[in-house]
Design an enzyme around this catalytic site. Structure first.
Site, short mmCIF file in Angstrom:
data_model
loop_
_atom_site.label_atom_id
_atom_site.label_comp_id
_atom_site.label_asym_id
_atom_site.label_seq_id
_atom_site.Cartn_x
_atom_site.Cartn_y
_atom_site.Cartn_z
N LYS A 94 6.54 5.88 7.05
CA LYS A 94 6.11 4.98 8.13
C LYS A 94 7.32 4.47 8.91
CE LYS A 94 2.09 3.42 5.53
NZ LYS A 94 1.44 2.28 4.85
N ASP A 130 -6.30 -6.26 -1.68
CA ASP A 130 -4.93 -6.66 -1.99
C ASP A 130 -4.90 -7.72 -3.09
OD1 ASP A 130 -4.07 -4.86 -0.12
OD2 ASP A 130 -3.68 -6.36 1.42
N TYR A 148 2.80 1.19 13.74
CA TYR A 148 3.58 2.09 12.91
C TYR A 148 3.08 3.52 13.00
CZ TYR A 148 -0.07 0.87 9.45
OH TYR A 148 -1.26 0.63 8.81
N HIS A 172 0.81 -1.20 0.00
CA HIS A 172 0.00 0.00 0.00
C HIS A 172 0.86 1.26 0.00
CE1 HIS A 172 -2.76 -2.77 2.54
NE2 HIS A 172 -2.99 -2.97 1.26
#
Length: 181
Positions: free
Chosen positions: A70, A169, A130, A61
């Site tokens: 991130k 996904d 994250y 992503h």
């Protein structure tokens, strides 16, 4: 904390200093002044926490607008974490880095803006936390197929079995058709 370079210069592994004894351990996981001085200057706006069962693959992503950097780590279990360079003008465009992050090794992976991110759960339960440099914007999100032959990511699939994927996904774009940053 210590910074470890990867094959893509902008992606960094961060290893915390852990102080442990018979009671357990203590470690610093985030310190803005240290990060800005030793990795890059960033401001984090959002923290996320996900839980995945063994064999689950989340990703790849990224956001084309409101791109997110991130800082990723596992707080339970072991995962194989991947960053793919989606920056068209980058000398490492289309290359990937994969790192094993676990509650035991306590490593973190810094993935800058312009990279697609995904991970694969290697143990029965993985909790991934994250920090993000921008907010999640669903309208800006893009996905690239986890098994794209142009990327040739060497996922450590358990027993060679296909991973568990979300519908999103499973229907992600091929890298050659993906919108780049």
């Amino acid at each position: 904390m210590r910074v470890v370079d990867t094959e893509i210069p902008d992606v960094k592994i961060i290893e915390p200093q852990v102080f442990g004894d018979e009671r357990g351990f203590f470690m610093e996981t985030w310190r803005e002044d240290w990060f800005n001085e030793n990795v890059c200057e960033r401001r984090f706006l959002q923290d996320n926490h996900s839980c995945s069962h063994q064999g689950t693959l989340r990703g790849l992503h990224y956001q084309i607008e409101h791109a997110q950097g991130k800082l990723v780590r596992s707080v339970a279990g072991t995962m194989f974490d991947v960053a793919v360079d989606m920056r068209k003008a980058s000398p490492t465009f289309g290359r990937w880095v994969g790192v094993q992050l676990s509650a035991e090794n306590k490593r973190q992976l810094w993935i800058p803006e312009g990279f697609a991110h995904g991970f694969y759960a290697l143990t029965s339960r993985v909790e991934c936390v994250y920090r993000c440099t921008d907010y999640y914007h669903p309208a800006a999100e893009q996905s690239v197929r986890w098994n794209d032959p142009d990327l040739a990511i060497n996922w450590p699939l358990l027993h060679g079995q296909l991973p568990f994927l979300s519908e999103k996904d499973g229907n992600a774009q091929w890298f050659k058709n993906a919108i780049t940053c």
